[in-house]
Structure formats: C-alpha cells, structure tokens
Scaffold this active site. Sequence first.
Site, PDB file in Angstrom:
ATOM      1  N   GLU A   4      11.740   2.207  14.321  1.00  0.00           N
ATOM      2  CA  GLU A   4      10.898   3.309  13.835  1.00  0.00           C
ATOM      3  C   GLU A   4       9.630   3.347  14.677  1.00  0.00           C
ATOM      4  OE1 GLU A   4       9.689   2.426   9.762  1.00  0.00           O
ATOM      5  OE2 GLU A   4       9.622   0.295  10.241  1.00  0.00           O
ATOM      6  N   TYR A  23       0.823  -1.204   0.000  1.00  0.00           N
ATOM      7  CA  TYR A  23       0.000   0.000   0.000  1.00  0.00           C
ATOM      8  C   TYR A  23       0.856   1.254   0.000  1.00  0.00           C
ATOM      9  CZ  TYR A  23       0.740   0.956   5.039  1.00  0.00           C
ATOM     10  OH  TYR A  23       1.287   1.253   6.262  1.00  0.00           O
ATOM     11  N   LEU A  56      10.916   1.144   7.174  1.00  0.00           N
ATOM     12  CA  LEU A  56      10.343   1.625   5.916  1.00  0.00           C
ATOM     13  C   LEU A  56      11.132   2.856   5.457  1.00  0.00           C
ATOM     14  CD1 LEU A  56       7.942   1.127   3.943  1.00  0.00           C
ATOM     15  CD2 LEU A  56       6.900   3.113   5.019  1.00  0.00           C
ATOM     16  N   LYS A  85       6.398  -2.072   1.846  1.00  0.00           N
ATOM     17  CA  LYS A  85       5.232  -1.488   2.536  1.00  0.00           C
ATOM     18  C   LYS A  85       4.025  -2.412   2.409  1.00  0.00           C
ATOM     19  CE  LYS A  85       3.149   3.077   3.256  1.00  0.00           C
ATOM     20  NZ  LYS A  85       3.238   3.043   4.701  1.00  0.00           N
TER      21      LYS A  85
HETATM   22  N1  PDD Z   1       2.758   4.900   7.345  1.00  0.00           N
HETATM   23  N2  PDD Z   1       7.420   3.644   8.962  1.00  0.00           N
HETATM   24  C1  PDD Z   1       6.286   2.930   8.951  1.00  0.00           C
HETATM   25  C2  PDD Z   1       6.251   1.619   9.642  1.00  0.00           C
HETATM   26  C3  PDD Z   1       5.140   3.440   8.292  1.00  0.00           C
HETATM   27  O1  PDD Z   1       4.011   2.720   8.275  1.00  0.00           O
HETATM   28  C4  PDD Z   1       5.200   4.718   7.669  1.00  0.00           C
HETATM   29  C5  PDD Z   1       4.022   5.306   6.938  1.00  0.00           C
HETATM   30  C6  PDD Z   1       6.419   5.430   7.721  1.00  0.00           C
HETATM   31  C7  PDD Z   1       6.571   6.771   7.072  1.00  0.00           C
HETATM   32  O2  PDD Z   1       6.609   6.680   5.664  1.00  0.00           O
HETATM   33  P1  PDD Z   1       6.099   7.861   4.745  1.00  0.00           P
HETATM   34  O3  PDD Z   1       6.876   9.072   5.139  1.00  0.00           O
HETATM   35  O4  PDD Z   1       6.415   7.416   3.378  1.00  0.00           O
HETATM   36  O5  PDD Z   1       4.631   8.040   4.996  1.00  0.00           O
HETATM   37  C8  PDD Z   1       7.501   4.855   8.365  1.00  0.00           C
HETATM   38  C9  PDD Z   1       1.584   5.363   6.641  1.00  0.00           C
HETATM   39  C10 PDD Z   1       1.425   6.829   6.669  1.00  0.00           C
HETATM   40  C11 PDD Z   1       0.359   4.606   7.154  1.00  0.00           C
HETATM   41  O6  PDD Z   1       0.515   3.414   7.388  1.00  0.00           O
HETATM   42  O7  PDD Z   1      -0.722   5.176   7.281  1.00  0.00           O
END
Ligand code: PDD
Length: 286
Positions: A182, A33, A206, A150
């Site tokens: 994270e 996703y 991620l 992801k």
């Molecule tokens: N989550 N680490 C994890 C485990 C994440 O699920 C996310 C993002 C990030 C940040 O990635 P980005 O800057 O590309 O959004 C880091 C999204 C926002 C979610 O699951 O809703």
Amino acid sequence: MTRTVYVNGEYLPETEAKVSIFDRGFLFADAVYEVTSVLDGKLIDFEGHAVRLKRSLDELEMAEPCNKDELLEIHRKLVELNGIEEGLVYLQVSRGSDGDRDFVFPPADTQPSLVLFTQNKPGLADSPAAQKGAKIISIDDIRWGRRDIKTVQLLYPSMGKMMAKKAGCDDAWLVEDGYVTEGTSNNAYFVKNGKIVTRPLSNDILHGITRKAVLRMAAEAQMEIEERLFTIDEAKKADEAFTTSASAFVMPVVEIDGVALGDGTPGPIAKRLREIYLDESRKAAI
Ligand code: PDD
C-alpha cells in the site's frame, strides 16, 4: 487560532491539554488511531471509522474508552467548536498508563487515554494536489506484520514520505516480496485496459474505509475490479493509478519511480472515482 481539543472527558484549549509522560502511546506506540474527514461541516463515513477503531482495540486487547454514540458526539462537538467546514478529525486511543514504564501491559482496568483534535483544511475536496496528481517512488516495506491494525507506529511511513520528498516526489508505495502492499498512508491501485487492480485485504495492509467505499462505488458504476497481488513494474506500465485515504479521498498518481503513466496527467477513472466518491460521501455525511 487556538483549537479546542478533547482529552479524557474534557474540552480544552490545545495549549492546556496534557497527557502523562508515562502514557504507553508515548513510550511504546501502544495506541491506535482514526482519521475521519469533514466536508460541509459533516463527518464522512463515521460508522466505518468507529467499527474499525473497535476492531483495532479488540485485536490489541485494549479497552474501549467510550461507546460509539459518545464518540460521535465528541467528533461533532469538536467540528462545531472549531468551525470546521472542510478538514479532519484525528482520534487516538492509547492503553493509558499506570504511572511507570513497563513492557508488560498495565492492569486491564487501567483507563485508556482518549484524545481527539481537528485539522482545518479548506480546499480539501477541491484540492490542487489532486488536479495535478501525485508522483510516487517505491521503497521496501519494512513495517511490522499487523498493518491491518491502525496503530500509531508511523515512523517508517514518515520516513517514506521524507524519502519521497528528497526524490522530488509526493509519496511512496511500499513493496514486500516483490509486491506492492500500500502507500505510506493510503491504499494503492492501478488501472489497465479499464480494469482497476488492488491488493486484497489481509494483515499486510490497512483495511481502508475509503477503499471499501470506492470499490463499492466503482462496482455500482459497472467498473471492472480485480483484487490481487501486483508488482511495481506492472503499475509502471499501467494506463493510470491512484490511491485512496480519508485525508486525500481518491488521489490520482501520475508518475511511479520516474515513469509517467499515460500522458502524465490524472487518468479518467481516477478523476471519475474522485467525483463519485465526493458526491456520494457528501450525501451520506452525518
Ligand atoms: N491513513 N493505508 C495506510 C497505511 C494508512 O495509514 C491509511 C490511512 C490508509 C487508508 O485508510 P482510510 O481510507 O481508512 O483512511 C491505508 C490516514 C489517513 C492517516 O494516517 O492520516
């Protein structure tokens, strides 16, 4: 209001959108996703999300449901149809289904499922939560070893948010072998003596699209950055801390495991980075 969503080539009212019960996303979490934010009715860092989506698909040998231009068109159309000024576009690609449950992947020519929907979030940029800052707890990171992909395997991150909620906090940071990986749905940083510290990229975290943009902007603003492993104790002794994600941009962290950071309010570097990020992202939005 009934949203218009996108499912496999069709724009439909959310109440009429359907995916097979045999879909591998549903049965095996065999899906990836992306979440792209929307400000002023425009997409933030669409290119970054499209590139990461392609990488996730390639790593899992999953077919691309359509090309980047078509994806952009679907994002834009959903934003328009649903009148989103501030909010999110959620996109999910699953390996689809050949009509039964089997651990073995279906034939390579099985059509992947593509689903997108919007989430309207007025006040996303001017968020009261960001003005207050987040309180976090630390928990063990027991996720699988390919967090750079992801996938929709989000049960443990969900449980982490619930653990935080039960502890009267907002979120959790995950710790593996003594080091912070994270946040449950964001990348993690602390600041000590003006230096921003965050974990380097690997399969353990991620590769955040917001992380990449924020680190670039921090470097351009002459801020000092160090990418290295760090412990939760180090973070607790920091002057300030923050997280980054597409859904919350730069979110100040004001407390870790009950220990207040600095004076217990959002720190100056996190606040500045949030401002710079929002400003620059709005200018580059498409
Ligand atoms: N989550 N680490 C994890 C485990 C994440 O699920 C996310 C993002 C990030 C940040 O990635 P980005 O800057 O590309 O959004 C880091 C999204 C926002 C979610 O699951 O809703």
